[in-house]
Design an enzyme around this catalytic site. Structure first.
Site, PDB file in Angstrom:
ATOM      1  N   THR A 126       0.665  -1.191   0.145  1.00  0.00           N
ATOM      2  CA  THR A 126       0.018   0.099   0.129  1.00  0.00           C
ATOM      3  C   THR A 126       0.888   1.339  -0.116  1.00  0.00           C
ATOM      4  O   THR A 126       1.505   1.609   1.065  1.00  0.00           O
ATOM      5  CB  THR A 126      -0.743   0.174   1.203  1.00  0.00           C
ATOM      6  OG1 THR A 126      -1.651  -1.304   1.291  1.00  0.00           O
ATOM      7  CG2 THR A 126      -1.722   1.201   1.127  1.00  0.00           C
ATOM      8  N   LYS A 177      -7.969   0.624  -1.821  1.00  0.00           N
ATOM      9  CA  LYS A 177      -7.309   0.250  -0.657  1.00  0.00           C
ATOM     10  C   LYS A 177      -7.396   1.513   0.381  1.00  0.00           C
ATOM     11  O   LYS A 177      -7.753   1.465   1.588  1.00  0.00           O
ATOM     12  CB  LYS A 177      -5.951  -0.242  -0.854  1.00  0.00           C
ATOM     13  CG  LYS A 177      -4.907  -0.655   0.608  1.00  0.00           C
ATOM     14  CD  LYS A 177      -5.748  -1.797   1.038  1.00  0.00           C
ATOM     15  CE  LYS A 177      -4.904  -2.447   2.544  1.00  0.00           C
ATOM     16  NZ  LYS A 177      -3.635  -2.704   2.219  1.00  0.00           N
ATOM     17  N   LYS A 203       0.250   4.459   8.524  1.00  0.00           N
ATOM     18  CA  LYS A 203       0.808   4.733   7.281  1.00  0.00           C
ATOM     19  C   LYS A 203      -0.366   4.689   6.242  1.00  0.00           C
ATOM     20  O   LYS A 203      -0.542   5.587   5.584  1.00  0.00           O
ATOM     21  CB  LYS A 203       1.923   3.728   6.938  1.00  0.00           C
ATOM     22  CG  LYS A 203       2.586   3.980   5.460  1.00  0.00           C
ATOM     23  CD  LYS A 203       1.939   3.135   4.384  1.00  0.00           C
ATOM     24  CE  LYS A 203       2.169   1.442   4.854  1.00  0.00           C
ATOM     25  NZ  LYS A 203       1.376   0.946   3.688  1.00  0.00           N
TER      26      LYS A 203
END
Length: 341
Positions: free
Chosen positions: A139, A215, A284
């Site tokens: 990601t 995502k 993150k």
């Protein structure tokens, strides 16, 4: 990040050189040799994985079990030995993986590491053949993967943007959810490879970067779910209901989720490390989500609050898993959410 040490999934911060030998070696010590030029009409059998952490090792296990030839690289020598025990080939760097692979998964933690292993010295693009495919399962955000795809395209190597969901358990069980974007023909060429690691394989768009967008949306929701369920458990226990009762009722209600089923038993058992859901990674991801929201001019008030909750958690417990968030609340309220309390 705020002066704290990061723990990466797969690509460690140790110095290179843990993998011994010239290039790639199997568990039996045999050299893999050179591969012939790629034939787009054949089944992809030679698969590489960069990053053999919680996620990458589970993927490697399922690929080898399904008969694929798997080569891998990680800065952690123990991870390379584990790959060899599975029947995979341990490689000295990313370039060595690329030299023997038709498809390479990049399962590191962030954009900086993805860039290093793809475009840096001894990176994949130094050795991957024209027509081969890099699958970015990390990601890293839409802009970052688009840049990598453009650089790979100059070498006639394709990038499929393919973030994953399911965590360590999903990777080990071959039950991940994939959200892939890129050229459909390349996605179709990887069908058997994807089927070996995932239960739900989604083609979300023909433009690289769309997988990262999906995502980012999902991770925003994940952050909100974590925040809400820990607050609810904290309130119930403080008000005098046992954690077990709360878990039993909520776990059979409309509010139940896999996140609830995974995190709350760990909280009650006071397990905050080694459960495969490190807070660094989720923080993150929330940063990526809110950067996208700002770019699009889309307010995400609840997600913004969740990110601050995770900020508090990562400041106090930087080496722990997502469920450590409840300890932030416990410190404020003065009780613990645990069994038998």
């Amino acid at each position: 990040m705020h002066g704290k040490r990061r723990r990466f999934d797969g690509l460690r911060t140790a110095r290179p050189g843990n993998a011994e030998g010239l290039a790639c070696h199997s568990g039996s010590g045999a050299d893999t040799g050179n591969r012939s030029a790629l034939n787009k009409g054949t089944t992809m059998k030679n698969i590489g994985i960069i990053g053999l952490g919680n996620m990458g090792m589970g993927m490697a296990k399922n690929l080898t079990a399904k008969g694929f030839d798997v080569a891998g690289f990680d800065m952690n020598g123990e991870a390379l030995e584990s790959l060899a025990r599975l029947g995979g080939k341990k490689c000295k760097d990313a370039a060595a993986v690329g030299a023997v692979s038709e498809v390479v998964f990049v399962m590191v933690v962030n954009a900086a590491q993805s860039t290093v292993v793809i475009t840096g010295k001894n990176g994949l693009l130094e050795t991957m053949k024209p027509g081969s495919i890099i699958v970015v399962t990390a990601t890293i955000g839409s802009a970052a993967v688009k840049k990598l795809a453009a650089q790979a395209g100059e070498r006639h190597v394709t990038v499929i943007d393919c973030p994953v969901s399911g965590g360590q358990k999903g990777a080990e069980a071959g039950a991940l959810t994939l959200m892939a974007s890129g050229r459909r023909e390349d996605f179709d060429r990887c069908a058997d490879v994807f089927a070996a690691i995932a239960r739900n394989v989604n083609f979300v768009g023909a433009e690289v970067g769309q997988g990262q967008i999906v995502k980012a949306c999902m991770q925003g929701l994940v952050g909100c779910i974590y925040s809400g369920m820990f607050e609810a458990m904290m309130l119930g226990v403080k008000a005098g209901v046992s954690a077990e009762v709360l878990f039993s009722v909520i776990g059979t209600s409309v509010a139940n989720t896999p996140l609830f089923q995974g995190a709350i038993p760990a909280v009650m058992d006071r397990r905050f490390k080694g459960t495969g859901s490190n807070i660094v990674n989720t923080y993150k991801d929330l940063t990526i989500t809110l950067a996208l929201a700002e770019e699009c001019g889309t307010p995400m008030m609840t997600t913004g609050t969740a990110k601050q909750f995770f900020q508090a958690g990562i400041t106090k417990f930087p080496d722990e898993d997502n469920q450590c968030l409840i300890k932030v609340l416990e410190d404020i309220v003065g009780i613990e959410v645990k069994r038998g309390a």
